[in-house]
Scaffold this motif. Structure first.
Motif, mmCIF file in Angstrom:
data_model
loop_
_atom_site.group_PDB
_atom_site.id
_atom_site.type_symbol
_atom_site.label_atom_id
_atom_site.label_comp_id
_atom_site.label_asym_id
_atom_site.label_seq_id
_atom_site.Cartn_x
_atom_site.Cartn_y
_atom_site.Cartn_z
ATOM 1 N N VAL A 1 0.861 -1.186 0.000
ATOM 2 C CA VAL A 1 0.000 0.000 0.000
ATOM 3 C C VAL A 1 0.896 1.235 0.000
ATOM 4 C CG1 VAL A 1 -1.856 1.212 1.192
ATOM 5 C CG2 VAL A 1 -1.734 -1.295 1.299
ATOM 6 N N TYR A 2 0.542 2.209 -0.821
ATOM 7 C CA TYR A 2 1.389 3.401 -0.931
ATOM 8 C C TYR A 2 1.010 4.407 0.148
ATOM 9 C CZ TYR A 2 4.399 6.886 -2.999
ATOM 10 O OH TYR A 2 5.401 7.791 -3.203
ATOM 11 N N THR A 3 1.941 4.651 1.051
ATOM 12 C CA THR A 3 1.755 5.637 2.120
ATOM 13 C C THR A 3 2.437 6.942 1.723
ATOM 14 O OG1 THR A 3 3.805 5.175 3.322
ATOM 15 C CG2 THR A 3 1.920 3.721 3.755
ATOM 16 N N SER A 4 2.294 7.940 2.559
ATOM 17 C CA SER A 4 2.931 9.232 2.287
ATOM 18 C C SER A 4 4.452 9.156 2.385
ATOM 19 C CB SER A 4 2.392 10.304 3.242
ATOM 20 O OG SER A 4 2.552 9.909 4.593
ATOM 21 N N LYS A 5 4.985 8.019 2.857
ATOM 22 C CA LYS A 5 6.439 7.839 2.911
ATOM 23 C C LYS A 5 6.920 6.706 2.008
ATOM 24 C CE LYS A 5 7.343 9.793 7.500
ATOM 25 N NZ LYS A 5 8.020 9.587 8.816
ATOM 26 N N GLY A 6 6.028 6.163 1.187
ATOM 27 C CA GLY A 6 6.430 5.113 0.264
ATOM 28 C C GLY A 6 5.618 3.840 0.424
ATOM 29 N N TRP A 7 5.999 2.815 -0.364
ATOM 30 C CA TRP A 7 5.268 1.549 -0.371
ATOM 31 C C TRP A 7 5.507 0.758 0.908
ATOM 32 C CZ3 TRP A 7 1.520 0.541 -3.671
ATOM 33 C CH2 TRP A 7 1.519 1.157 -4.917
ATOM 34 N N LEU A 8 4.414 0.204 1.436
ATOM 35 C CA LEU A 8 4.446 -0.557 2.684
ATOM 36 C C LEU A 8 3.861 -1.946 2.453
ATOM 37 C CD1 LEU A 8 4.659 -0.693 5.872
ATOM 38 C CD2 LEU A 8 2.270 0.080 5.883
ATOM 39 N N GLY A 9 4.628 -2.986 2.810
ATOM 40 C CA GLY A 9 4.111 -4.344 2.734
ATOM 41 C C GLY A 9 3.145 -4.616 3.875
ATOM 42 N N VAL A 10 1.984 -5.172 3.525
ATOM 43 C CA VAL A 10 0.958 -5.529 4.510
ATOM 44 C C VAL A 10 0.621 -6.999 4.301
ATOM 45 C CG1 VAL A 10 -1.372 -5.064 5.368
ATOM 46 C CG2 VAL A 10 0.015 -3.176 4.471
ATOM 47 N N ASP A 11 0.927 -7.834 5.288
ATOM 48 C CA ASP A 11 0.687 -9.259 5.082
ATOM 49 C C ASP A 11 -0.792 -9.597 5.185
ATOM 50 O OD1 ASP A 11 2.349 -11.682 4.534
ATOM 51 O OD2 ASP A 11 1.112 -12.444 6.168
ATOM 52 N N SER A 12 -1.152 -10.674 4.523
ATOM 53 C CA SER A 12 -2.553 -11.080 4.474
ATOM 54 C C SER A 12 -2.924 -12.017 5.614
ATOM 55 C CB SER A 12 -2.846 -11.755 3.131
ATOM 56 O OG SER A 12 -1.880 -12.768 2.866
ATOM 57 N N ASN A 13 -2.071 -12.979 5.915
ATOM 58 C CA ASN A 13 -2.380 -13.979 6.937
ATOM 59 C C ASN A 13 -1.779 -13.692 8.299
ATOM 60 O OD1 ASN A 13 -3.935 -15.607 5.297
ATOM 61 N ND2 ASN A 13 -2.274 -17.014 4.777
ATOM 62 N N GLU A 14 -0.585 -13.106 8.313
ATOM 63 C CA GLU A 14 0.120 -12.884 9.572
ATOM 64 C C GLU A 14 0.001 -11.418 10.007
ATOM 65 O OE1 GLU A 14 1.388 -15.343 11.274
ATOM 66 O OE2 GLU A 14 0.992 -16.813 9.686
ATOM 67 N N PRO A 15 -0.027 -11.153 11.310
ATOM 68 C CA PRO A 15 -0.252 -9.788 11.810
ATOM 69 C C PRO A 15 1.006 -8.930 11.801
ATOM 70 C CG PRO A 15 -0.113 -11.286 13.651
ATOM 71 C CD PRO A 15 -0.026 -12.142 12.414
#
Length: 229
Positions: A146-160
Motif C-alpha cells: 500500500v502506498y503511504t505518504s512515505k512510500g510503499w508498505l508491505g501488509v501481510d494477508s495472513n500474519e499480523p
C-alpha cells in the motif's frame, strides 16, 4: 491473394485473437463495487481511516486496523478454484486464506484513498523463474503493498505484521526478503527462507478466482508493469 499474404493475414488474426483473449479474458477488474463497499463498511474502520491520507502515523494506524479486521474473519482455510475471491463472497463463506484476505485488504485500502499493488510471492519450480506463471505446485503466497505518504508498505494477508523498519519507515516485500534479519516477525515463517520471486500484478495462475473463468494467469496490467521499474 498470394501465399505470403495469406500467411501475414493469418498471423494478424492469430495475434489479434491472442491479444483480445489476454486483454479481455484474463484481466482482473480492480473497481470497487457496491457489494465491495458494503463488505468494507462491515470492517468498522471508518473512524480510524477517514480523511487520514498524508498523515503518516494515521495511515499506519488505518492500515493496521484494516489488516486486523480482515484477518479476524472466519477460519484460515483456502477457497477452491471454483470460488470467487471477492470481499462479499469471502464474508459469506466465512473462511479464506492469503488471496481472499489480500484482495479484501487492497480493496478496503483503495476505498479509503490509498493506492495498492498486489504482491505474488512464489518459489520458482526447480529454481526456474520462467515457471512462475504456471501452476506447478510451487509454494506461493499473496500479500499487498500500500502506498503511504512515505512510500510503499508491505501488509501481510495472513500474519499480523506490516513491513516497517526499525525507524518506522515503510518497506517493500522485496527489500524485506533481502534483509530478513531486520524483520524478525518474518524469520520464523519457513516460507521466507526459500528462494522467492516477487511478482506484482499476478492474481492467480489458473484464471478462475477474479476474472471470467478462462484458463491462464489473471493479472492487472498496470501492476505487471511495476515489475520492470
Amino acid at each position: 491473394m498470394g501465399k505470403a499474404s495469406k500467411i501475414i493475414v493469418l498471423c494478424i488474426i492469430t495475434f489479434s485473437a491472442f491479444a483480445l483473449y489476454f486483454l479481455y479474458a484474463l484481466s482482473v477488474d480492480n473497481s470497487i463495487t457496491n457489494e465491495d463497499e458494503q463488505a468494507i463498511r462491515s470492517l468498522d474502520v471508518e473512524t480510524v481511516c477517514g480523511n487520514i491520507i498524508g498523515i503518516y502515523d494515521k495511515e499506519i494506524e488505518c492500515l493496521a486496523a484494516i489488516q486486523s479486521a480482515v484477518q479476524s474473519i472466519g477460519a484460515k482455510r483456502c477457497a477452491t478454484a471454483i470460488d470467487v475471491i471477492e470481499p462479499s463472497e469471502f464474508l459469506q463463506r466465512n473462511f479464506g486464506c492469503c488471496f481472499d484476505r489480500a484482495r479484501f485488504i487492497e480493496k478496503a485500502s483503495r476505498y479509503f484513498g490509498f493506492d495498492t499493488r498486489h504482491v505474488y510471492l512464489i518459489q520458482p519450480y526447480k529454481g526456474l523463474s520462467v515457471t512462475n506463471f504456471l501452476s506447478l505446485g510451487q509454494g506461493s503466497h499473496a500479500a499487498s503493498e500500500v502506498y503511504t505518504s512515505k512510500g510503499w508498505l508491505g501488509v501481510d494477508s495472513n500474519e499480523p505484521f506490516i513491513l516497517l523498519s526499525e525507524s518506522g519507515s515503510p518497506t517493500t516485500y522485496r527489500n524485506a526478503i533481502n534483509n530478513l534479519e531486520d524483520f524478525p516477525l518474518m524469520v520464523p515463517l519457513n516460507f521466507y527462507s526459500e528462494n522467492l520471486n516477487v511478482i506484482y500484478g499476478l492474481y492467480s495462475r489458473h484464471g478462475n478466482f477474479h476474472g471470467r473463468n478462462f484458463p491462464g494467469p489473471e493479472y492487472v496490467f498496470s501492476e505487471l508493469l511495476l515489475n520492470w521499474e
